[in-house]
Design an enzyme around this catalytic site. Structure first.
Site, PDB file in Angstrom:
ATOM      1  N   CYS A   1      -1.698  -2.885   6.718  1.00  0.00           N
ATOM      2  CA  CYS A   1      -1.660  -1.712   7.392  1.00  0.00           C
ATOM      3  C   CYS A   1      -2.945  -1.720   8.282  1.00  0.00           C
ATOM      4  O   CYS A   1      -2.980  -1.012   9.075  1.00  0.00           O
ATOM      5  CB  CYS A   1      -1.621  -0.430   6.552  1.00  0.00           C
ATOM      6  SG  CYS A   1      -2.814  -0.467   5.226  1.00  0.00           S
TER       7      CYS A   1
ATOM      8  N   GLN B   1      -5.555  -0.181  -3.684  1.00  0.00           N
ATOM      9  CA  GLN B   1      -6.096  -1.488  -4.406  1.00  0.00           C
ATOM     10  C   GLN B   1      -7.017  -1.009  -5.618  1.00  0.00           C
ATOM     11  O   GLN B   1      -7.318  -1.680  -6.462  1.00  0.00           O
ATOM     12  CB  GLN B   1      -6.896  -2.385  -3.595  1.00  0.00           C
ATOM     13  CG  GLN B   1      -7.285  -3.678  -3.841  1.00  0.00           C
ATOM     14  CD  GLN B   1      -7.849  -4.689  -2.914  1.00  0.00           C
ATOM     15  OE1 GLN B   1      -7.460  -4.528  -1.876  1.00  0.00           O
ATOM     16  NE2 GLN B   1      -9.220  -5.408  -3.409  1.00  0.00           N
TER      17      GLN B   1
ATOM     18  N   HIS C   1      -4.992  -6.172   3.844  1.00  0.00           N
ATOM     19  CA  HIS C   1      -4.215  -4.899   3.928  1.00  0.00           C
ATOM     20  C   HIS C   1      -3.427  -4.945   5.255  1.00  0.00           C
ATOM     21  O   HIS C   1      -4.213  -4.722   6.358  1.00  0.00           O
ATOM     22  CB  HIS C   1      -4.913  -3.555   3.904  1.00  0.00           C
ATOM     23  CG  HIS C   1      -5.412  -3.254   2.400  1.00  0.00           C
ATOM     24  ND1 HIS C   1      -4.771  -2.419   1.549  1.00  0.00           N
ATOM     25  CD2 HIS C   1      -6.188  -4.051   1.484  1.00  0.00           C
ATOM     26  CE1 HIS C   1      -5.439  -2.355   0.509  1.00  0.00           C
ATOM     27  NE2 HIS C   1      -6.207  -3.624   0.530  1.00  0.00           N
TER      28      HIS C   1
ATOM     29  N   CYS D   1       0.839  -1.028   0.104  1.00  0.00           N
ATOM     30  CA  CYS D   1       0.138   0.020  -0.074  1.00  0.00           C
ATOM     31  C   CYS D   1       0.936   1.165  -0.070  1.00  0.00           C
ATOM     32  O   CYS D   1       2.011   1.282   0.688  1.00  0.00           O
ATOM     33  CB  CYS D   1      -0.925   0.081   1.085  1.00  0.00           C
ATOM     34  SG  CYS D   1      -0.329   0.695   2.724  1.00  0.00           S
ATOM     35  N   GLU D   2       0.431   2.280  -0.747  1.00  0.00           N
ATOM     36  CA  GLU D   2       1.306   3.375  -0.922  1.00  0.00           C
ATOM     37  C   GLU D   2       1.219   4.361   0.369  1.00  0.00           C
ATOM     38  O   GLU D   2       2.002   5.204   0.343  1.00  0.00           O
ATOM     39  CB  GLU D   2       0.978   4.033  -2.247  1.00  0.00           C
ATOM     40  CG  GLU D   2      -0.632   4.913  -2.404  1.00  0.00           C
ATOM     41  CD  GLU D   2      -0.756   5.378  -3.679  1.00  0.00           C
ATOM     42  OE1 GLU D   2      -0.182   4.907  -4.859  1.00  0.00           O
ATOM     43  OE2 GLU D   2      -1.520   6.211  -3.729  1.00  0.00           O
ATOM     44  N   HIS D   3       0.159   3.941   1.131  1.00  0.00           N
ATOM     45  CA  HIS D   3       0.281   5.024   2.417  1.00  0.00           C
ATOM     46  C   HIS D   3       1.019   4.712   3.426  1.00  0.00           C
ATOM     47  O   HIS D   3       1.507   5.313   4.259  1.00  0.00           O
ATOM     48  CB  HIS D   3      -1.243   4.937   2.688  1.00  0.00           C
ATOM     49  CG  HIS D   3      -2.231   5.503   1.974  1.00  0.00           C
ATOM     50  ND1 HIS D   3      -3.358   5.066   1.688  1.00  0.00           N
ATOM     51  CD2 HIS D   3      -2.051   6.538   0.913  1.00  0.00           C
ATOM     52  CE1 HIS D   3      -3.924   5.811   0.574  1.00  0.00           C
ATOM     53  NE2 HIS D   3      -3.233   6.636   0.213  1.00  0.00           N
ATOM     54  N   HIS D   4       1.301   3.276   3.568  1.00  0.00           N
ATOM     55  CA  HIS D   4       1.979   2.701   4.707  1.00  0.00           C
ATOM     56  C   HIS D   4       3.402   1.810   4.275  1.00  0.00           C
ATOM     57  O   HIS D   4       4.007   1.325   5.171  1.00  0.00           O
ATOM     58  CB  HIS D   4       1.063   1.888   5.619  1.00  0.00           C
ATOM     59  CG  HIS D   4       0.180   2.549   6.231  1.00  0.00           C
ATOM     60  ND1 HIS D   4      -1.152   2.481   5.660  1.00  0.00           N
ATOM     61  CD2 HIS D   4      -0.281   3.596   7.100  1.00  0.00           C
ATOM     62  CE1 HIS D   4      -1.868   3.231   6.338  1.00  0.00           C
ATOM     63  NE2 HIS D   4      -1.079   3.963   7.334  1.00  0.00           N
TER      64      HIS D   4
HETATM   65 ZN    ZN Z   1      -2.097   1.452   4.194  1.00  0.00          ZN
END
Ligand code: ZN
Length: 190
Positions: free
Chosen positions: A151, A121, A149, A80-83
């Site tokens: 995260c 996703q 996920h 995931c590009e956030h975490h």
């Molecule tokens: Zn994430």
């Protein structure tokens, strides 16, 4: 944007080990920055090639075959590009051919190619569908991804076993009720 050197990447990993609270010079960790930097090459191999290239070779000798082609349970390993934490799940990819088909292993390669990047996703699902639509020009495309996920499951709300389902349907798989049901039925039986 200049690509950092391997030494710079290793230094960054070393810093993160310190940030986590450990000593990067102890025996067990001494080679870890090197291993992490190398494993990133594989985990993010999706930046080194254009996944669309896998779809260029098609076959037109299909004896009039005009039913859905569905490849199910393609393993998805993404981040995931956030975490930057793993997203693990599977993709189901289908299309209704328009005079030509593509080798089935190529569908899996397209999924892998787009997965091995920093992603969300929803975007991954749409990218796979539009690549198949643009290059193969079928009558319709359907992509469903179900994934867990890390995260969410390893941190934050810590909800184990929760999966996110996303889908992108194009052409007759979106617009024709019977074709859509047939595709979704095939996917549900996975
Ligand atoms: Zn994430």
């Amino acid at each position: 944007m200049a690509k950092p050197t391997e030494a710079e990447a290793e230094a960054a990993v070393r810093l993160l080990i310190e940030w986590a609270g450990d000593d990067p010079d102890r025996e067990g960790l001494i080679d870890t920055p090197k291993r992490v930097a190398r494993s990133y090459r594989e985990l993010f191999a999706g930046y080194q090639a254009d996944p669309r290239d896998y779809l260029q070779r098609t076959f037109e000798e299909i004896a009039g075959y005009d039913e859905l082609v569905v490849l199910k349970n393609i393993r998805v390993t993404s981040f995931c590009e956030h975490h930057m934490l793993p997203v693990i799940g599977c993709a189901h990819v289908g299309y209704l051919p328009n005079r030509r088909v593509v080798g089935i292993s190529k569908l899996a390669r397209v999924v892998q190619g787009f997965s091995r990047r920093l992603q969300i996703q929803e975007k991954l699902t749409a990218e796979i569908a539009s690549a198949i639509q643009d290059i193969l020009d079928p009558q319709g495309v359907g992509v469903v991804i179900e994934a867990e996920h890390s995260c969410m499951t390893l941190r934050g709300v810590n909800t184990i076993g929760v999966t996110l389902t996303t889908s992108k349907l194009l052409g007759v798989i979106r617009d024709d009720a019977r074709t859509r049901e047939e595709f979704l039925d095939l996917v549900r039986k996975s």
